[in-house]
Design an enzyme around this catalytic site. Structure first.
Site, mmCIF file in Angstrom:
data_model
loop_
_atom_site.group_PDB
_atom_site.id
_atom_site.type_symbol
_atom_site.label_atom_id
_atom_site.label_comp_id
_atom_site.label_asym_id
_atom_site.label_seq_id
_atom_site.Cartn_x
_atom_site.Cartn_y
_atom_site.Cartn_z
ATOM 1 C CG ASP A 39 -1.751 1.287 1.549
ATOM 2 O OD1 ASP A 39 -2.234 1.604 0.696
ATOM 3 O OD2 ASP A 39 -1.548 1.652 2.708
ATOM 4 C CG ASP A 41 -1.816 7.641 0.788
ATOM 5 O OD1 ASP A 41 -0.852 8.695 0.933
ATOM 6 O OD2 ASP A 41 -2.797 7.539 -0.057
ATOM 7 C CD GLU A 86 -9.348 4.694 5.037
ATOM 8 O OE1 GLU A 86 -9.378 5.730 5.763
ATOM 9 O OE2 GLU A 86 -9.232 4.380 4.241
ATOM 10 C CB SER A 154 -1.875 3.668 -3.873
ATOM 11 O OG SER A 154 -2.528 4.678 -3.116
ATOM 12 C CB ALA A 155 -7.359 3.506 -2.154
ATOM 13 C CE LYS A 203 -5.460 0.166 -1.546
ATOM 14 N NZ LYS A 203 -4.231 0.440 -0.619
HETATM 15 O O1 C5P Z 1 -2.571 4.375 -0.638
HETATM 16 P P1 C5P Z 1 -3.718 4.203 0.175
HETATM 17 O O2 C5P Z 1 -4.469 3.186 -0.477
HETATM 18 O O3 C5P Z 1 -3.614 4.039 1.511
HETATM 19 O O4 C5P Z 1 -4.721 5.711 -0.164
HETATM 20 C C1 C5P Z 1 -5.610 5.710 0.378
HETATM 21 C C2 C5P Z 1 -5.854 6.436 1.782
HETATM 22 O O5 C5P Z 1 -6.285 7.803 1.330
HETATM 23 C C3 C5P Z 1 -6.908 5.820 2.522
HETATM 24 O O6 C5P Z 1 -6.733 5.203 3.400
HETATM 25 C C4 C5P Z 1 -7.820 7.502 2.982
HETATM 26 O O7 C5P Z 1 -7.691 7.314 4.509
HETATM 27 C C5 C5P Z 1 -7.236 8.496 2.178
HETATM 28 N N1 C5P Z 1 -7.902 9.600 1.608
HETATM 29 C C6 C5P Z 1 -7.840 10.655 1.862
HETATM 30 N N2 C5P Z 1 -8.896 11.447 1.291
HETATM 31 C C7 C5P Z 1 -9.683 11.328 0.450
HETATM 32 C C8 C5P Z 1 -9.809 9.736 0.166
HETATM 33 C C9 C5P Z 1 -9.090 8.845 0.671
HETATM 34 O O8 C5P Z 1 -6.857 11.292 2.461
HETATM 35 N N3 C5P Z 1 -10.438 11.894 -0.284
HETATM 36 MG MG MG Z 2 -2.824 3.076 3.319
#
Ligand code: C5P
Ligand code: MG
Length: 287
Positions: A39, A41, A86, A154-155, A203
């Site tokens: 992952d 973040d 989340e 990554s999301a 994912k």
């Molecule tokens: O890389 P990763 O998959 O961890 O990235 C996603 C993270 O981004 C989520 O865990 C979420 O807390 C964060 N996020 C954010 N702002 C958004 C959507 C997701 O900070 N609008």
């Molecule tokens: Mg993460």
């Protein structure tokens, strides 16, 4: 303990003997059979620095000068509503799933109203508080040197995370990213995001259309998986055949409430550990 780093005070394991066995099995296959799936973040990037929360990819854009004050407030409000959901261990993934779709959909729609310019992203990352975990250089360098593929799933926002890794000088050819990439018009202005939206809880194979990658490295049946939510556990679903998988979970927030869930899900749980020491120690042992 074969890996001295596992003696760190931040380490928790449900079954230390299983971990020991897994690490020995990974070592047997050496770098040739290994691949790493991570992952981004709050896994490769830091959660806290000097007592302050560090930004996610989205936060880097949200906090940048590309975004109006009014929009920033709306994005912050969304974060304050959806982030606690989340990470809420009392809710099931099934309950959270549609709410995450809502969060990403609303946030991306807001970003698209801001006429974000592609050529401003570099500066936004430069001026941000983005921080990779301590030991990131050793991590990226050792995977590169040993020709171990690193799949970052990554999301977050692909353009931003690539820029963070590039600015660190570590975006090597062994790194492959699947994430939400920005889509720009001919004038370089953001008009949307490419492909299917990736959020915390999809994912898995549902967004991994590009199975070519895993086919090409099908001989690499030993996997180290790094994540920071239970949504990250399915990131290795695309791997063609898994012999051994070691799952390392970073438990950053709401530690007490989530410890049990993490111990059930991850082989190694790292409590408020802002380093890649454990992954680096294991890589050093394997390669
Ligand atoms: O890389 P990763 O998959 O961890 O990235 C996603 C993270 O981004 C989520 O865990 C979420 O807390 C964060 N996020 C954010 N702002 C958004 C959507 C997701 O900070 N609008
Ligand atoms: Mg993460």
């Amino acid at each position: 303990m074969i890996i001295p780093e596992l003696g760190k005070a931040t380490v928790r394991m449900r079954d230390p003997e299983k971990v020991q066995g897994l690490i020995k099995a990974l070592q047997k296959g050496r770098e040739k059979k290994l691949q790493v799936i991570s992952d981004f973040d709050m896994t490769l990037s830091r959660f806290r620095f000097n007592g302050e929360r560090c930004p996610t990819c989205h936060n880097i854009v949200d906090n940048s000068s590309m975004i109006s004050e009014d929009c920033r407030k709306k994005l912050k409000d969304l974060f304050n509503i959806y982030y606690p959901i989340e990470i809420d261990p009392a809710k099931t993934i099934k309950e959270k799933y549609p709410l995450m779709v809502e969060w990403w959909t609303k946030a991306h729609a807001l970003l698209c109203e801001q006429k974000i310019r592609k050529d401003k992203l570099q500066q936004a990352v430069k001026e941000s508080q983005a921080k990779l975990r301590d030991g990131f250089e050793q991590f990226f360098n050792s995977l590169h040197r040993n020709e171990v593929p690193l799949f970052i799933f990554s999301a977050g926002i692909g353009d931003i995370l690539e820029e963070i890794i590039s600015q660190a000088g570590l975006f090597f050819p062994n790194v492959k990213v699947v994430s939400n990439y920005m889509d720009f018009d001919d004038n370089g202005v953001l008009i949307g995001f490419k492909g299917e939206m990736i959020h915390t809880f999809n994912k898995d194979n549902s967004v991994l259309r590009d199975t070519e990658y895993f086919k090409q490295i099908s001989e690499r049946s030993n996997v180290i998986l790094l994540g920071d939510t239970v949504g990250d556990l399915t990131m290795a679903d695309g791997v063609t055949s898994v012999e051994n998988i070691l799952k390392i979970g970073f438990l950053n927030d709401k530690v007490e409430e989530q410890t049990e869930l993490f111990l059930q899900s991850y082989d190694i749980v790292l409590i408020k550990d802002e380093t890649l020491d454990i992954a680096n120690g294991i890589l050093q042992y394997i390669t």
